[in-house]
Scaffold this motif. Structure first.
Motif, PDB file in Angstrom:
ATOM      1  N   GLN A   1      47.961   3.688  21.410  1.00 38.14           N
ATOM      2  CA  GLN A   1      47.422   4.478  20.326  1.00 38.14           C
ATOM      3  C   GLN A   1      45.900   4.346  20.315  1.00 38.14           C
ATOM      4  O   GLN A   1      45.338   3.430  20.902  1.00 38.14           O
ATOM      5  CB  GLN A   1      47.996   4.009  18.986  1.00 38.14           C
ATOM      6  CG  GLN A   1      47.529   2.641  18.524  1.00 38.14           C
ATOM      7  CD  GLN A   1      48.323   1.508  19.131  1.00 38.14           C
ATOM      8  OE1 GLN A   1      49.004   1.674  20.151  1.00 38.14           O
ATOM      9  NE2 GLN A   1      48.255   0.335  18.528  1.00 38.14           N
ATOM     10  N   VAL A   2      45.266   5.270  19.613  1.00 40.58           N
ATOM     11  CA  VAL A   2      43.809   5.262  19.541  1.00 40.58           C
ATOM     12  C   VAL A   2      43.351   4.128  18.628  1.00 40.58           C
ATOM     13  O   VAL A   2      43.875   3.948  17.530  1.00 40.58           O
ATOM     14  CB  VAL A   2      43.287   6.606  19.005  1.00 40.58           C
ATOM     15  CG1 VAL A   2      41.765   6.588  18.924  1.00 40.58           C
ATOM     16  CG2 VAL A   2      43.756   7.762  19.891  1.00 40.58           C
ATOM     17  N   GLN A   3      42.380   3.386  19.120  1.00 40.75           N
ATOM     18  CA  GLN A   3      41.784   2.316  18.311  1.00 40.75           C
ATOM     19  C   GLN A   3      40.272   2.477  18.287  1.00 40.75           C
ATOM     20  O   GLN A   3      39.662   2.743  19.321  1.00 40.75           O
ATOM     21  CB  GLN A   3      42.140   0.945  18.871  1.00 40.75           C
ATOM     22  CG  GLN A   3      43.591   0.554  18.642  1.00 40.75           C
ATOM     23  CD  GLN A   3      43.865  -0.905  18.972  1.00 40.75           C
ATOM     24  OE1 GLN A   3      43.389  -1.406  19.972  1.00 40.75           O
ATOM     25  NE2 GLN A   3      44.645  -1.557  18.123  1.00 40.75           N
ATOM     26  N   LEU A   4      39.701   2.316  17.114  1.00 48.34           N
ATOM     27  CA  LEU A   4      38.260   2.372  16.946  1.00 48.34           C
ATOM     28  C   LEU A   4      37.837   1.078  16.245  1.00 48.34           C
ATOM     29  O   LEU A   4      38.371   0.757  15.181  1.00 48.34           O
ATOM     30  CB  LEU A   4      37.840   3.571  16.091  1.00 48.34           C
ATOM     31  CG  LEU A   4      38.166   4.967  16.663  1.00 48.34           C
ATOM     32  CD1 LEU A   4      39.540   5.442  16.205  1.00 48.34           C
ATOM     33  CD2 LEU A   4      37.102   5.967  16.234  1.00 48.34           C
ATOM     34  N   VAL A   5      36.899   0.376  16.843  1.00 49.15           N
ATOM     35  CA  VAL A   5      36.462  -0.904  16.299  1.00 49.15           C
ATOM     36  C   VAL A   5      34.956  -0.870  16.101  1.00 49.15           C
ATOM     37  O   VAL A   5      34.198  -0.774  17.072  1.00 49.15           O
ATOM     38  CB  VAL A   5      36.852  -2.066  17.221  1.00 49.15           C
ATOM     39  CG1 VAL A   5      36.374  -3.387  16.633  1.00 49.15           C
ATOM     40  CG2 VAL A   5      38.369  -2.094  17.436  1.00 49.15           C
ATOM     41  N   GLU A   6      34.541  -0.951  14.823  1.00 48.13           N
ATOM     42  CA  GLU A   6      33.121  -0.939  14.500  1.00 48.13           C
ATOM     43  C   GLU A   6      32.542  -2.345  14.513  1.00 48.13           C
ATOM     44  O   GLU A   6      33.248  -3.325  14.262  1.00 48.13           O
ATOM     45  CB  GLU A   6      32.880  -0.334  13.103  1.00 48.13           C
ATOM     46  CG  GLU A   6      33.415   1.071  12.901  1.00 48.13           C
ATOM     47  CD  GLU A   6      34.757   1.101  12.217  1.00 48.13           C
ATOM     48  OE1 GLU A   6      35.071   2.109  11.553  1.00 48.13           O
ATOM     49  OE2 GLU A   6      35.496   0.102  12.325  1.00 48.13           O
ATOM     50  N   SER A   7      31.244  -2.414  14.763  1.00 47.60           N
ATOM     51  CA  SER A   7      30.511  -3.665  14.664  1.00 47.60           C
ATOM     52  C   SER A   7      29.056  -3.344  14.349  1.00 47.60           C
ATOM     53  O   SER A   7      28.629  -2.190  14.474  1.00 47.60           O
ATOM     54  CB  SER A   7      30.611  -4.474  15.962  1.00 47.60           C
ATOM     55  OG  SER A   7      30.079  -3.745  17.041  1.00 47.60           O
ATOM     56  N   GLY A   8      28.318  -4.373  13.939  1.00 45.08           N
ATOM     57  CA  GLY A   8      26.895  -4.205  13.714  1.00 45.08           C
ATOM     58  C   GLY A   8      26.467  -4.114  12.268  1.00 45.08           C
ATOM     59  O   GLY A   8      25.265  -4.048  11.978  1.00 45.08           O
ATOM     60  N   GLY A   9      27.420  -4.103  11.354  1.00 39.79           N
ATOM     61  CA  GLY A   9      27.041  -4.069   9.951  1.00 39.79           C
ATOM     62  C   GLY A   9      26.453  -5.398   9.507  1.00 39.79           C
ATOM     63  O   GLY A   9      26.457  -6.376  10.257  1.00 39.79           O
ATOM     64  N   GLY A  10      25.921  -5.410   8.289  1.00 42.23           N
ATOM     65  CA  GLY A  10      25.354  -6.646   7.762  1.00 42.23           C
ATOM     66  C   GLY A  10      24.438  -6.385   6.592  1.00 42.23           C
ATOM     67  O   GLY A  10      24.452  -5.303   6.000  1.00 42.23           O
ATOM     68  N   LEU A  11      23.650  -7.402   6.284  1.00 36.91           N
ATOM     69  CA  LEU A  11      22.706  -7.342   5.169  1.00 36.91           C
ATOM     70  C   LEU A  11      21.297  -7.143   5.720  1.00 36.91           C
ATOM     71  O   LEU A  11      20.879  -7.859   6.635  1.00 36.91           O
ATOM     72  CB  LEU A  11      22.781  -8.641   4.366  1.00 36.91           C
ATOM     73  CG  LEU A  11      21.765  -8.819   3.235  1.00 36.91           C
ATOM     74  CD1 LEU A  11      21.993  -7.783   2.153  1.00 36.91           C
ATOM     75  CD2 LEU A  11      21.876 -10.232   2.667  1.00 36.91           C
ATOM     76  N   VAL A  12      20.582  -6.178   5.156  1.00 39.79           N
ATOM     77  CA  VAL A  12      19.235  -5.889   5.615  1.00 39.79           C
ATOM     78  C   VAL A  12      18.391  -5.527   4.397  1.00 39.79           C
ATOM     79  O   VAL A  12      18.911  -5.056   3.383  1.00 39.79           O
ATOM     80  CB  VAL A  12      19.244  -4.737   6.646  1.00 39.79           C
ATOM     81  CG1 VAL A  12      19.725  -3.430   6.039  1.00 39.79           C
ATOM     82  CG2 VAL A  12      17.896  -4.568   7.316  1.00 39.79           C
ATOM     83  N   GLN A  13      17.103  -5.748   4.496  1.00 41.98           N
ATOM     84  CA  GLN A  13      16.206  -5.429   3.393  1.00 41.98           C
ATOM     85  C   GLN A  13      15.837  -3.950   3.392  1.00 41.98           C
ATOM     86  O   GLN A  13      15.927  -3.257   4.421  1.00 41.98           O
ATOM     87  CB  GLN A  13      14.942  -6.280   3.480  1.00 41.98           C
ATOM     88  CG  GLN A  13      15.164  -7.740   3.142  1.00 41.98           C
ATOM     89  CD  GLN A  13      13.858  -8.506   3.018  1.00 41.98           C
ATOM     90  OE1 GLN A  13      12.865  -8.174   3.653  1.00 41.98           O
ATOM     91  NE2 GLN A  13      13.860  -9.539   2.186  1.00 41.98           N
ATOM     92  N   ASP A  14      15.438  -3.491   2.233  1.00 40.69           N
ATOM     93  CA  ASP A  14      14.937  -2.129   2.069  1.00 40.69           C
ATOM     94  C   ASP A  14      13.880  -1.843   3.139  1.00 40.69           C
ATOM     95  O   ASP A  14      12.944  -2.626   3.319  1.00 40.69           O
ATOM     96  CB  ASP A  14      14.350  -1.998   0.667  1.00 40.69           C
ATOM     97  CG  ASP A  14      14.028  -0.565   0.286  1.00 40.69           C
ATOM     98  OD1 ASP A  14      13.636  -0.346  -0.876  1.00 40.69           O
ATOM     99  OD2 ASP A  14      14.165   0.336   1.134  1.00 40.69           O
ATOM    100  N   GLY A  15      14.063  -0.715   3.868  1.00 42.74           N
ATOM    101  CA  GLY A  15      13.136  -0.353   4.923  1.00 42.74           C
ATOM    102  C   GLY A  15      13.510  -0.878   6.291  1.00 42.74           C
ATOM    103  O   GLY A  15      12.868  -0.524   7.291  1.00 42.74           O
ATOM    104  N   GLY A  16      14.542  -1.696   6.352  1.00 45.85           N
ATOM    105  CA  GLY A  16      14.951  -2.283   7.618  1.00 45.85           C
ATOM    106  C   GLY A  16      15.828  -1.360   8.458  1.00 45.85           C
ATOM    107  O   GLY A  16      16.058  -0.194   8.101  1.00 45.85           O
TER     108      GLY A  16
END
Length: 119
Positions: A1-16
């Motif tokens: 079956q189709v699988q999609l795995v995201e990565s790269g999210g997180g906490l960043v400051q305004d303007g980042g």
């Protein structure tokens, strides 16, 4: 079956900046359009951007000039480069695979990745 795995999210400051990645398996990646949606707490899910199989890109007005969607057909990956982030960009971001027929219609969804922009 189709699988999609995201990565790269997180906490960043305004303007980042952040770069989201999505690894796709179980489909012939290159023949599908790919898109990113987001959903903030208490709000409806909304389309952020999509890229057709031909490489045409379309962006929501609220991210134009700040976000860039791209795809790597050789490695079954799609990316969302997010610059000049604002607190209102805080949301769970979802990678999707679908079809483009005048509009973008997602068929498969990833589990989502949290992006939090602090002021």
């Amino acid at each position: 079956q189709v699988q999609l795995v995201e990565s790269g999210g997180g906490l960043v400051q305004d303007g980042g900046s952040l770069r989201l990645s999505c690894a796709v398996s179980g489909s012939i990646f290159s023949i599908y359009a790919m898109g990113w949606y987001r959903q903030a707490p208490g709000k409806q899910r909304e389309l952020v951007a999509f890229i057709t199989r031909a490489g045409t890109t379309v962006y929501a007005d609220f991210v134009k000039g700040r976000f860039t969607i791209s795809r790597d057909n050789a490695n079954n990956m799609v990316y969302l480069q997010m610059n000049s982030l604002k607190p209102e960009d805080t949301a769970v971001y979802y990678c999707t695979q679908g079809n483009y027929r005048g509009n973008y219609y997602p068929d498969h969804w990833g589990q989502g990745t949290q992006v939090t922009v602090s002021s």
